[in-house]
Design a protein around this motif. Structure first.
Motif, PDB file in Angstrom:
ATOM      1  N   GLU A 199       0.863  -1.176   0.000  1.00  0.00           N
ATOM      2  CA  GLU A 199       0.000   0.000   0.000  1.00  0.00           C
ATOM      3  C   GLU A 199       0.899   1.226   0.000  1.00  0.00           C
ATOM      4  O   GLU A 199       1.562   1.532   0.994  1.00  0.00           O
ATOM      5  N   PRO A 235      -4.060   5.112  -4.578  1.00  0.00           N
ATOM      6  CA  PRO A 235      -5.055   5.946  -5.247  1.00  0.00           C
ATOM      7  C   PRO A 235      -4.867   5.979  -6.754  1.00  0.00           C
ATOM      8  O   PRO A 235      -3.763   5.780  -7.271  1.00  0.00           O
ATOM      9  N   THR A 256      -9.644   4.135  -5.281  1.00  0.00           N
ATOM     10  CA  THR A 256      -8.518   3.238  -5.013  1.00  0.00           C
ATOM     11  C   THR A 256      -8.422   2.194  -6.125  1.00  0.00           C
ATOM     12  O   THR A 256      -9.437   1.685  -6.610  1.00  0.00           O
TER      13      THR A 256
END
Length: 281
Positions: A199, A235, A256
């Motif tokens: 992430e 994103p 996302t």
């Protein structure tokens, strides 16, 4: 005139009519047509044997499927179908055996098409609460994906996280690649627990997108997490074109996206496929 014996003459009443016949690539037209007419009892087998010098080929049946169209089984009502019935050339074992399919008529505005899809699938999915991911494409790309679920490497694309299978958590973002004529794959709860999910932080995201979008930044440094990642999550940019034009980092949107960048993660995403929505004009 022969003085002894008799000459045996066989007469055949053969009636063939004009017709346009598609001949498969790599097949000799005369052999293909003769074998076809023999299999349809329009041509006596001895004639076929004569052509092949007494060795008639084994008659085979070829099935022609609408590989790059909406599968005929799909209707305007949500219905479960076996993936092999939809795509006989499907050889990806990670896809579920049954897939929910729906065909909808595209509205002029994507928002109206979305509302119709959500209404038809109400009770199947909760589009607000379920962990759903969307990937849109044309029907040809879908057929190819069902045969081999890996990314197609292209030097002309604008994928922000590099080569991989992309999906977003926003219906409209996925559907815009399928609207008004294409297909939307819907994934639910992909199981990435045993995989490395990266992430991206803000600086990591900036450097990663700048690299893959070919935006020159002197200070770019890619995180080591990129090397071992099976899935990249972060994103979606909101102004990719403007960022490239001005040579600056893109702006992050509220949407996302996930990108499966290994065989294991592509398999895990394929396993989570729950529905395919087909759009048609």
């Amino acid at each position: 005139m022969p003085s002894k014996g008799f000459a045996r003459v066989s007469l055949y009443n053969i009636q063939l009519h004009d017709a346009a016949v598609g001949v498969p690539n790599g097949v000799h037209p005369a052999s293909f047509l003769l074998a076809r007419y023999a299999s349809e009892d329009k041509l006596p087998l001895p004639v076929l044997q004569k052509y092949f010098d007494g060795r008639a080929p084994t008659l085979t049946t070829a099935f022609v499927i609408p590989a790059f169209d909406i599968p005929p089984l799909v209707s305007d009502k949500p219905t479960n179908h076996q993936s092999r019935d939809l795509y006989p050339l499907n050889r990806t074992r990670d896809f579920p055996r049954h897939i929910l399919c729906l065909r909808v008529k595209s509205k002029k505005k994507l928002e109206k098409t979305r509302d119709m899809v959500q209404e038809k699938l109400r009770g199947v999915f909760d589009f607000e609460k379920d962990d759903l991911w969307f990937r849109g494409m044309n029907v040809k790309a879908l057929m190819l994906s069902m045969s081999f679920f890996v990314p197609v490497i292209s030097t002309s694309n604008s994928d922000e996280f590099g080569p991989g299978i992309y999906a977003s958590n926003d219906f409209d973002e996925g559907a815009k690649y399928a609207h008004p004529q294409g297909a939307l794959m819907i994934f639910k709860n992909p199981d990435f627990r045993d995989l490395s999910v990266w992430e991206t932080g803000k600086d990591e995201w900036n450097n990663l997108t700048a690299t893959w979008l070919n935006i020159y930044k002197k200070e770019v440094k890619i995180s080591d997490s990129h090397i071992d990642a099976d899935v990249i999550k972060g994103p979606l940019s909101s102004d990719q074109h403007e960022a490239r034009k001005r040579g600056r980092y893109p702006t992050q949107s509220e949407i996302t996206q996930i990108t499966c960048v290994s065989y294991d993660s592509c398999g895990a995403l394929a396993n989570s496929l729950v529905a395919i929505v087909y759009f048609h004009p």
